[in-house]
Design a protein around this motif. Structure first.
Motif, PDB file in Angstrom:
ATOM      1  N   ALA A  94       0.810  -1.221   0.000  1.00 27.48           N
ATOM      2  CA  ALA A  94       0.000   0.000   0.000  1.00 27.48           C
ATOM      3  C   ALA A  94       0.842   1.270   0.000  1.00 27.48           C
ATOM      4  O   ALA A  94       0.316   2.362  -0.270  1.00 27.48           O
ATOM      5  N   ARG A  95       2.148   1.150   0.275  1.00 29.74           N
ATOM      6  CA  ARG A  95       2.988   2.346   0.415  1.00 29.74           C
ATOM      7  C   ARG A  95       4.197   2.337  -0.519  1.00 29.74           C
ATOM      8  O   ARG A  95       5.188   3.003  -0.248  1.00 29.74           O
ATOM      9  N   LEU A  96       4.116   1.595  -1.602  1.00 27.28           N
ATOM     10  CA  LEU A  96       5.243   1.522  -2.531  1.00 27.28           C
ATOM     11  C   LEU A  96       5.602   2.883  -3.110  1.00 27.28           C
ATOM     12  O   LEU A  96       6.760   3.141  -3.440  1.00 27.28           O
ATOM     13  N   ALA A  97       4.623   3.760  -3.251  1.00 25.52           N
ATOM     14  CA  ALA A  97       4.890   5.081  -3.835  1.00 25.52           C
ATOM     15  C   ALA A  97       5.577   6.021  -2.860  1.00 25.52           C
ATOM     16  O   ALA A  97       6.030   7.101  -3.261  1.00 25.52           O
ATOM     17  N   ASP A  98       5.667   5.620  -1.610  1.00 30.09           N
ATOM     18  CA  ASP A  98       6.307   6.469  -0.595  1.00 30.09           C
ATOM     19  C   ASP A  98       7.819   6.288  -0.682  1.00 30.09           C
ATOM     20  O   ASP A  98       8.359   5.226  -0.376  1.00 30.09           O
ATOM     21  N   ALA A  99       8.519   7.334  -1.099  1.00 30.57           N
ATOM     22  CA  ALA A  99       9.978   7.240  -1.268  1.00 30.57           C
ATOM     23  C   ALA A  99      10.682   6.966   0.056  1.00 30.57           C
ATOM     24  O   ALA A  99      11.821   6.493   0.063  1.00 30.57           O
ATOM     25  N   ASP A 100      10.039   7.277   1.184  1.00 31.50           N
ATOM     26  CA  ASP A 100      10.662   7.069   2.494  1.00 31.50           C
ATOM     27  C   ASP A 100      10.379   5.685   3.073  1.00 31.50           C
ATOM     28  O   ASP A 100      10.798   5.400   4.204  1.00 31.50           O
ATOM     29  N   LEU A 101       9.687   4.825   2.332  1.00 34.76           N
ATOM     30  CA  LEU A 101       9.408   3.480   2.829  1.00 34.76           C
ATOM     31  C   LEU A 101      10.717   2.734   3.035  1.00 34.76           C
ATOM     32  O   LEU A 101      11.540   2.617   2.114  1.00 34.76           O
ATOM     33  N   SER A 102      10.926   2.205   4.240  1.00 39.36           N
ATOM     34  CA  SER A 102      12.192   1.552   4.568  1.00 39.36           C
ATOM     35  C   SER A 102      11.958   0.527   5.668  1.00 39.36           C
ATOM     36  O   SER A 102      10.951   0.581   6.391  1.00 39.36           O
ATOM     37  N   HIS A 148      13.585  -8.411  10.190  1.00 38.33           N
ATOM     38  CA  HIS A 148      14.420  -9.206   9.282  1.00 38.33           C
ATOM     39  C   HIS A 148      14.274 -10.705   9.563  1.00 38.33           C
ATOM     40  O   HIS A 148      14.300 -11.524   8.634  1.00 38.33           O
ATOM     41  N   LYS A 149      14.086 -11.073  10.835  1.00 29.74           N
ATOM     42  CA  LYS A 149      13.917 -12.486  11.177  1.00 29.74           C
ATOM     43  C   LYS A 149      12.616 -13.039  10.589  1.00 29.74           C
ATOM     44  O   LYS A 149      12.552 -14.206  10.188  1.00 29.74           O
ATOM     45  N   LEU A 150      11.575 -12.194  10.535  1.00 31.32           N
ATOM     46  CA  LEU A 150      10.308 -12.630   9.956  1.00 31.32           C
ATOM     47  C   LEU A 150      10.461 -13.015   8.485  1.00 31.32           C
ATOM     48  O   LEU A 150       9.721 -13.858   7.976  1.00 31.32           O
ATOM     49  N   PHE A 151      11.419 -12.409   7.815  1.00 31.81           N
ATOM     50  CA  PHE A 151      11.586 -12.638   6.380  1.00 31.81           C
ATOM     51  C   PHE A 151      12.819 -13.484   6.053  1.00 31.81           C
ATOM     52  O   PHE A 151      13.137 -13.650   4.877  1.00 31.81           O
ATOM     53  N   GLU A 152      13.486 -14.045   7.066  1.00 39.53           N
ATOM     54  CA  GLU A 152      14.736 -14.744   6.801  1.00 39.53           C
ATOM     55  C   GLU A 152      14.539 -16.031   6.000  1.00 39.53           C
ATOM     56  O   GLU A 152      15.463 -16.486   5.320  1.00 39.53           O
ATOM     57  N   ASP A 153      13.343 -16.632   6.053  1.00 39.60           N
ATOM     58  CA  ASP A 153      13.109 -17.851   5.284  1.00 39.60           C
ATOM     59  C   ASP A 153      12.284 -17.586   4.027  1.00 39.60           C
ATOM     60  O   ASP A 153      11.782 -18.517   3.397  1.00 39.60           O
ATOM     61  N   GLN A 154      12.148 -16.304   3.654  1.00 35.70           N
ATOM     62  CA  GLN A 154      11.403 -15.925   2.463  1.00 35.70           C
ATOM     63  C   GLN A 154      12.347 -15.723   1.273  1.00 35.70           C
ATOM     64  O   GLN A 154      13.550 -15.525   1.450  1.00 35.70           O
ATOM     65  N   PRO A 155      11.816 -15.756   0.047  1.00 36.36           N
ATOM     66  CA  PRO A 155      12.691 -15.583  -1.123  1.00 36.36           C
ATOM     67  C   PRO A 155      13.404 -14.237  -1.160  1.00 36.36           C
ATOM     68  O   PRO A 155      14.514 -14.140  -1.678  1.00 36.36           O
ATOM     69  N   LEU A 156      12.768 -13.184  -0.620  1.00 40.67           N
ATOM     70  CA  LEU A 156      13.343 -11.840  -0.672  1.00 40.67           C
ATOM     71  C   LEU A 156      13.399 -11.233   0.717  1.00 40.67           C
ATOM     72  O   LEU A 156      12.510 -11.456   1.550  1.00 40.67           O
ATOM     73  N   THR A 157      14.452 -10.450   0.964  1.00 40.30           N
ATOM     74  CA  THR A 157      14.506  -9.663   2.191  1.00 40.30           C
ATOM     75  C   THR A 157      13.482  -8.535   2.085  1.00 40.30           C
ATOM     76  O   THR A 157      12.886  -8.305   1.022  1.00 40.30           O
ATOM     77  N   VAL A 158      13.289  -7.812   3.191  1.00 44.34           N
ATOM     78  CA  VAL A 158      12.318  -6.711   3.170  1.00 44.34           C
ATOM     79  C   VAL A 158      12.708  -5.668   2.130  1.00 44.34           C
ATOM     80  O   VAL A 158      11.883  -5.235   1.314  1.00 44.34           O
ATOM     81  N   ALA A 159      13.963  -5.251   2.131  1.00 50.49           N
ATOM     82  CA  ALA A 159      14.409  -4.222   1.176  1.00 50.49           C
ATOM     83  C   ALA A 159      14.286  -4.720  -0.261  1.00 50.49           C
ATOM     84  O   ALA A 159      13.859  -3.979  -1.160  1.00 50.49           O
ATOM     85  N   ALA A 160      14.655  -5.989  -0.483  1.00 47.23           N
ATOM     86  CA  ALA A 160      14.561  -6.542  -1.837  1.00 47.23           C
ATOM     87  C   ALA A 160      13.105  -6.662  -2.285  1.00 47.23           C
ATOM     88  O   ALA A 160      12.789  -6.456  -3.467  1.00 47.23           O
ATOM     89  N   LEU A 161      12.213  -6.970  -1.341  1.00 42.02           N
ATOM     90  CA  LEU A 161      10.792  -7.049  -1.679  1.00 42.02           C
ATOM     91  C   LEU A 161      10.267  -5.682  -2.108  1.00 42.02           C
ATOM     92  O   LEU A 161       9.518  -5.572  -3.094  1.00 42.02           O
ATOM     93  N   ILE A 162      10.656  -4.641  -1.394  1.00 41.37           N
ATOM     94  CA  ILE A 162      10.232  -3.278  -1.760  1.00 41.37           C
ATOM     95  C   ILE A 162      10.726  -2.935  -3.159  1.00 41.37           C
ATOM     96  O   ILE A 162       9.979  -2.434  -3.998  1.00 41.37           O
ATOM     97  N   ARG A 163      12.021  -3.194  -3.420  1.00 39.31           N
ATOM     98  CA  ARG A 163      12.575  -2.883  -4.753  1.00 39.31           C
ATOM     99  C   ARG A 163      11.855  -3.650  -5.854  1.00 39.31           C
ATOM    100  O   ARG A 163      11.495  -3.095  -6.894  1.00 39.31           O
ATOM    101  N   ARG A 164      11.650  -4.968  -5.626  1.00 40.46           N
ATOM    102  CA  ARG A 164      11.044  -5.789  -6.670  1.00 40.46           C
ATOM    103  C   ARG A 164       9.614  -5.336  -6.980  1.00 40.46           C
ATOM    104  O   ARG A 164       9.230  -5.225  -8.141  1.00 40.46           O
ATOM    105  N   ARG A 165       8.827  -5.058  -5.946  1.00 40.18           N
ATOM    106  CA  ARG A 165       7.439  -4.649  -6.196  1.00 40.18           C
ATOM    107  C   ARG A 165       7.387  -3.270  -6.853  1.00 40.18           C
ATOM    108  O   ARG A 165       6.535  -3.024  -7.710  1.00 40.18           O
TER     109      ARG A 165
END
Length: 317
Positions: A204-212, A228-245
């Motif tokens: 919902a906040r991909l357009a927000d340049a300050d999303l981090s 980061h622990k919540l996403f450690e077993d996922q294909p993408l890290t949080v930052a990588a997920l933001i970039r990809r989407r």
């Protein structure tokens, strides 16, 4: 081999099983049953025909057992408590002989370990959550319990009293480890729900340049490490997920619109057009400009209505 249903049910009752009614049993009923004891444990090996069985709840004031049922051949579906377990070979389930039960099975063989409830040392509320839940017998501690039950049913003999007690304690400990691991898997469910909420928040906040990651963690009242622990077993890290989407949104817009690369990149949180272009090419293998050029070429090639497109077609296509 037991060739009489009444005799078979009597043997089960003598071994500590509740009274069960087999709705499919006929005059040609045949079953196999072997019983061995190991300290306070009782192992019962059964070979039964296709069955549809129901058992009613019963009152046992003290010393009641729990049962670990391990499949060795065939399939069965068991309903007890809140659980509904579909078991194949090697899978197993924890059952409470004092509760109502229903199961349907193909012709099958299975080993049941009867153990005093007090030996397991798992809190009643946790046992309640585990009753009737399938335990995977092909991997992890569940596989060790499955293999041990099947091997013990074939080879358990010649134990001195002290050895039998220590061996039984080891079996109970292994069962407890497998059950606690299953409880741990259930406890991960809240993590999954939190991760889903965070993923929706990001979307919902991909357009927000300050999303981090820092801002996401603060918004959900957790530490960055926890995030980061919540996403450690996922294909993408949080930052990588933001970039990809963000890249996917940009790519879709560049294909569908005539907007410039700079405008589209800025709309989806990329403040540096040069960085965006490099990132886009590294991700998709071609430059973002290619989408602009292809869109422009398609628009140029699209003809307007001509005489040959109105009414009858007289020329060649």
């Amino acid at each position: 081999m037991v060739g009489n249903l009444e005799t078979f049910q009597g043997k089960l009752a003598d071994s500590g099983f509740p009274t069960l009614v087999n709705l499919l049993a006929g005059p040609d009923f045949r079953a196999r049953m072997t019983t061995r004891d190991l300290g306070p444990l009782r192992l019962v090996s059964l070979g039964t025909p296709a069955s549809a069985v129901v058992g009613t709840a019963r009152d046992v004031p003290d010393g009641e057992n729990l049962a670990v049922k391990v499949m060795t051949r065939g399939r069965t579906r068991i309903e007890q408590g809140h659980g509904d377990a579909d078991l194949g070979p090697a899978d197993w389930v924890l059952l409470d002989p004092t509760r109502a039960v229903r199961f349907e099975s193909t012709a099958s063989t299975h080993v049941t370990i009867l153990l005093p409830r007090r030996e397991l040392r798992i809190r009643p509320a946790q046992i309640d959550r585990l009753i009737g839940v399938r335990i995977d017998g092909r991997q992890g501690p569940g596989a060790l319990v499955s293999a041990l039950a099947r091997d013990s049913a074939r080879s358990m003999s010649g134990f001195r009293p002290g050895d039998a007690l220590r061996s039984a304690a080891a079996v109970v400990e292994l069962i407890a480890v497998a059950l606690e691991a299953r409880l741990g898997a259930e406890r991960s469910a809240p993590d999954e729900r939190l991760r889903d909420r965070i993923t929706g928040y990001i979307e919902a906040r991909l357009a927000d340049a300050d999303l981090s990651p820092a801002g996401i963690a603060a918004a959900h009242h957790i530490s960055i490490r926890r995030l980061h622990k919540l996403f450690e077993d996922q294909p993408l890290t949080v930052a990588a997920l933001i970039r990809r989407r963000r890249l996917e949104r940009c790519r879709a817009e560049l294909i569908a619109s005539g907007h410039t690369i700079t405008a589209v990149a800025a709309r989806w949180g990329f403040v540096d057009p040069t960085h965006f272009s490099k990132l886009f090419k590294a991700t998709y293998g071609y430059p973002a400009r290619a989408l602009i050029d292809a869109n422009r070429a398609l628009t140029t090639r699209t003809p307007g209505p001509g005489p040959e497109q109105d009414g009858d077609h007289q020329g060649k296509w």
